[in-house]
Design a protein around this motif. Structure first.
Motif, mmCIF file in Angstrom:
data_model
loop_
_atom_site.group_PDB
_atom_site.id
_atom_site.type_symbol
_atom_site.label_atom_id
_atom_site.label_comp_id
_atom_site.label_asym_id
_atom_site.label_seq_id
_atom_site.Cartn_x
_atom_site.Cartn_y
_atom_site.Cartn_z
ATOM 1 N N VAL A 1 0.992 -1.264 -0.026
ATOM 2 C CA VAL A 1 -0.233 0.162 0.102
ATOM 3 C C VAL A 1 0.781 1.313 -0.053
ATOM 4 C CG1 VAL A 1 -1.763 1.574 1.370
ATOM 5 C CG2 VAL A 1 -1.984 -1.261 1.027
ATOM 6 N N GLN A 2 0.817 1.789 -0.840
ATOM 7 C CA GLN A 2 1.644 3.657 -0.939
ATOM 8 C C GLN A 2 1.165 4.375 -1.802
ATOM 9 O OE1 GLN A 2 4.634 2.056 -4.383
ATOM 10 N NE2 GLN A 2 6.404 1.333 -2.845
ATOM 11 N N LEU A 3 1.675 5.468 -1.192
ATOM 12 C CA LEU A 3 0.831 6.702 -1.079
ATOM 13 C C LEU A 3 1.915 8.013 -1.693
ATOM 14 C CD1 LEU A 3 -1.167 9.062 -2.262
ATOM 15 C CD2 LEU A 3 -1.823 9.400 0.293
ATOM 16 N N GLN A 4 1.717 8.425 -3.069
ATOM 17 C CA GLN A 4 3.046 8.987 -3.340
ATOM 18 C C GLN A 4 2.703 10.556 -3.683
ATOM 19 O OE1 GLN A 4 5.532 6.175 -5.400
ATOM 20 N NE2 GLN A 4 7.324 5.753 -4.013
ATOM 21 N N PRO A 5 3.639 11.592 -3.354
ATOM 22 C CA PRO A 5 2.959 13.067 -4.208
ATOM 23 C C PRO A 5 3.655 12.591 -5.806
ATOM 24 C CG PRO A 5 4.639 13.050 -2.956
ATOM 25 C CD PRO A 5 4.173 11.575 -2.674
ATOM 26 N N GLN A 6 3.234 13.259 -6.481
ATOM 27 C CA GLN A 6 4.064 13.708 -7.733
ATOM 28 C C GLN A 6 3.852 15.316 -8.242
ATOM 29 O OE1 GLN A 6 3.264 10.712 -9.752
ATOM 30 N NE2 GLN A 6 3.161 9.867 -8.277
ATOM 31 N N TYR A 7 5.327 14.993 -8.641
ATOM 32 C CA TYR A 7 5.558 17.057 -9.166
ATOM 33 C C TYR A 7 6.272 16.818 -10.529
ATOM 34 C CZ TYR A 7 7.062 15.926 -3.953
ATOM 35 O OH TYR A 7 7.439 15.195 -2.284
ATOM 36 N N ARG A 8 5.818 18.395 -10.775
ATOM 37 C CA ARG A 8 6.474 18.761 -12.138
ATOM 38 C C ARG A 8 7.720 18.810 -11.461
ATOM 39 N NH1 ARG A 8 2.687 22.274 -12.420
ATOM 40 N NH2 ARG A 8 3.629 23.938 -12.237
ATOM 41 N N TYR A 9 8.717 18.879 -12.395
ATOM 42 C CA TYR A 9 10.455 19.330 -12.376
ATOM 43 C C TYR A 9 10.473 20.921 -12.827
ATOM 44 C CZ TYR A 9 10.631 15.657 -8.787
ATOM 45 O OH TYR A 9 10.382 14.661 -8.142
ATOM 46 N N GLY A 10 11.229 21.685 -12.581
ATOM 47 C CA GLY A 10 12.121 22.476 -13.418
ATOM 48 C C GLY A 10 12.977 23.186 -13.309
ATOM 49 N N ASP A 11 13.457 24.116 -14.644
ATOM 50 C CA ASP A 11 15.600 25.165 -13.689
ATOM 51 C C ASP A 11 15.372 25.460 -13.137
ATOM 52 O OD1 ASP A 11 15.824 22.546 -15.728
ATOM 53 O OD2 ASP A 11 16.233 24.149 -17.685
ATOM 54 N N ASN A 12 15.746 25.790 -11.991
ATOM 55 C CA ASN A 12 15.822 26.683 -11.058
ATOM 56 C C ASN A 12 15.036 26.543 -10.115
ATOM 57 O OD1 ASN A 12 18.395 26.462 -12.195
ATOM 58 N ND2 ASN A 12 17.159 28.104 -13.216
ATOM 59 N N VAL A 13 13.948 26.200 -10.185
ATOM 60 C CA VAL A 13 12.563 26.067 -9.190
ATOM 61 C C VAL A 13 12.443 25.462 -8.331
ATOM 62 C CG1 VAL A 13 12.006 27.407 -11.446
ATOM 63 C CG2 VAL A 13 10.935 25.096 -11.094
ATOM 64 N N PRO A 14 11.653 24.716 -7.001
ATOM 65 C CA PRO A 14 11.471 23.651 -6.762
ATOM 66 C C PRO A 14 10.841 23.126 -7.449
ATOM 67 C CG PRO A 14 11.620 26.645 -5.038
ATOM 68 C CD PRO A 14 11.131 26.207 -6.644
ATOM 69 N N PRO A 15 10.263 21.716 -6.757
ATOM 70 C CA PRO A 15 9.719 21.083 -7.220
ATOM 71 C C PRO A 15 8.146 21.364 -6.587
ATOM 72 C CG PRO A 15 11.118 19.614 -6.480
ATOM 73 C CD PRO A 15 11.488 20.878 -5.928
ATOM 74 N N VAL A 16 6.892 21.145 -7.867
ATOM 75 C CA VAL A 16 5.428 21.047 -7.753
ATOM 76 C C VAL A 16 4.740 20.497 -7.335
ATOM 77 C CG1 VAL A 16 3.896 22.701 -8.143
ATOM 78 C CG2 VAL A 16 6.189 24.367 -8.878
ATOM 79 N N ILE A 17 4.384 19.676 -6.453
ATOM 80 C CA ILE A 17 3.304 18.442 -6.195
ATOM 81 C C ILE A 17 1.708 18.928 -7.701
ATOM 82 C CG2 ILE A 17 1.331 17.741 -5.087
ATOM 83 C CD1 ILE A 17 3.514 18.488 -2.337
ATOM 84 N N THR A 18 1.864 17.937 -7.940
ATOM 85 C CA THR A 18 0.988 18.206 -9.188
ATOM 86 C C THR A 18 -0.682 17.585 -8.775
ATOM 87 O OG1 THR A 18 1.655 16.784 -10.579
ATOM 88 C CG2 THR A 18 3.144 18.773 -10.842
ATOM 89 N N GLY A 19 -0.301 16.273 -7.993
ATOM 90 C CA GLY A 19 -1.345 15.362 -7.646
ATOM 91 C C GLY A 19 -0.646 14.463 -6.329
ATOM 92 N N TYR A 20 -1.421 13.534 -6.861
ATOM 93 C CA TYR A 20 -0.459 12.520 -6.206
ATOM 94 C C TYR A 20 -1.232 10.559 -6.473
ATOM 95 C CZ TYR A 20 -0.770 15.159 -2.750
ATOM 96 O OH TYR A 20 0.073 16.347 -1.119
#
Length: 250
Positions: A105-124
């Motif tokens: 059983v797992q629950l993990q955030p999904q990230y969007r990565y960009g240059d020189n910016v912190p990762p942003v959670i886009t969903g789970y």
């Protein structure tokens, strides 16, 4: 000699004699060492592998549901609903409760990565996986199709094995001794000797036809509306035992 000196010497005598007595007892105690090899004859050590085959009668497969959601609660809720349908399909197929086990059983955030910016959670992403043992290997393919139809989108397996390998292992043990004996007879004949007896037997390891690395079925290849049915061919598994046998040659 005064009475006082006589009593002092008498008191010291047992203490002085004690180490000598202990040493004498130590020297006189017999020491027995069992010989590692027989006293007479030629020793021959032979290693052999015994083998037999069986058709696997147990298939273990992991069936899972992977869900996406904008929030953790949404991903888990969707996953729970779909897994409930999958679990119900497993039980309708006649799989006993003892052969059904939650594996992951797992629950993990999904990230969007960009240059020189912190990762942003886009969903789970939520994942729930069942480990299912099929005691009727021939039916396991059709059951998998039913699970996919009910929402399973991740399949891992099968791991094919032998449910009760004891009889097969005993056959392999007997075969190993026969092979070792035949090899010993060959060496003895070549050396102008004969096999007198077996001195010792050591079992070095056994393979009871356990699971092999599983076959992977990708989610992209699984469609509930597919015309072809999933089939699993059990084939045969080798059951092996390795022994070391020490022979005495005369």
């Amino acid at each position: 000699m005064s009475m006082r000196k006589y009593l002092l010497l008498a008191a010291m005598a047992p203490a002085a004699l004690a180490p000598l007595t202990a040493a004498a007892q130590t020297q006189s105690a017999p020491t027995t060492v069992e010989p590692l090899v027989p006293a007479a004859g030629t020793v021959l050590d032979v290693s052999a592998e015994g083998r037999t085959t069986r058709v696997p009668d147990l298939a273990t497969i992991r069936a899972g549901v992977v869900s996406q959601g904008a929030t953790a609660a949404a991903a888990l809720s969707d996953n729970a609903q779909r897994m409930a349908r999958v679990l119900a399909a497993v039980k309708r197929a006649g799989i006993a409760d003892r052969d059904i086990q939650t594996a992951t059983v797992q629950l993990q955030p999904q990230y969007r990565y960009g240059d020189n910016v912190p990762p942003v959670i886009t969903g789970y992403q939520a994942t729930n996986t069942l480990s299912v043992r099929f005691r009727d290997v021939a039916r396991s393919g059709s059951v998998l199709d039913a699970l996919v139809a009910q929402g399973a989108n991740q399949i891992d397996g099968p791991n094919l094995s032998i449910d009760k390998p004891d009889a097969a292992l005993d056959e392999a043990r007997a075969d190993a001794i026969q092979r070792a004996r035949a090899r010993a007879e060959l060496y003895a004949k070549a050396a102008g000797l004969r096999v007198a007896r077996i001195v010792s037997i050591t079992e070095n390891g056994a393979d009871a036809g356990g699971p092999q690395p599983p076959m992977m079925l990708r989610a992209s290849a699984m469609r509930s509306d597919a015309m072809e049915k999933t089939s699993i061919a059990p084939g045969e598994r080798d059951v092996t035992v390795n022994v070391s046998v020490r022979f005495l040659l005369n």
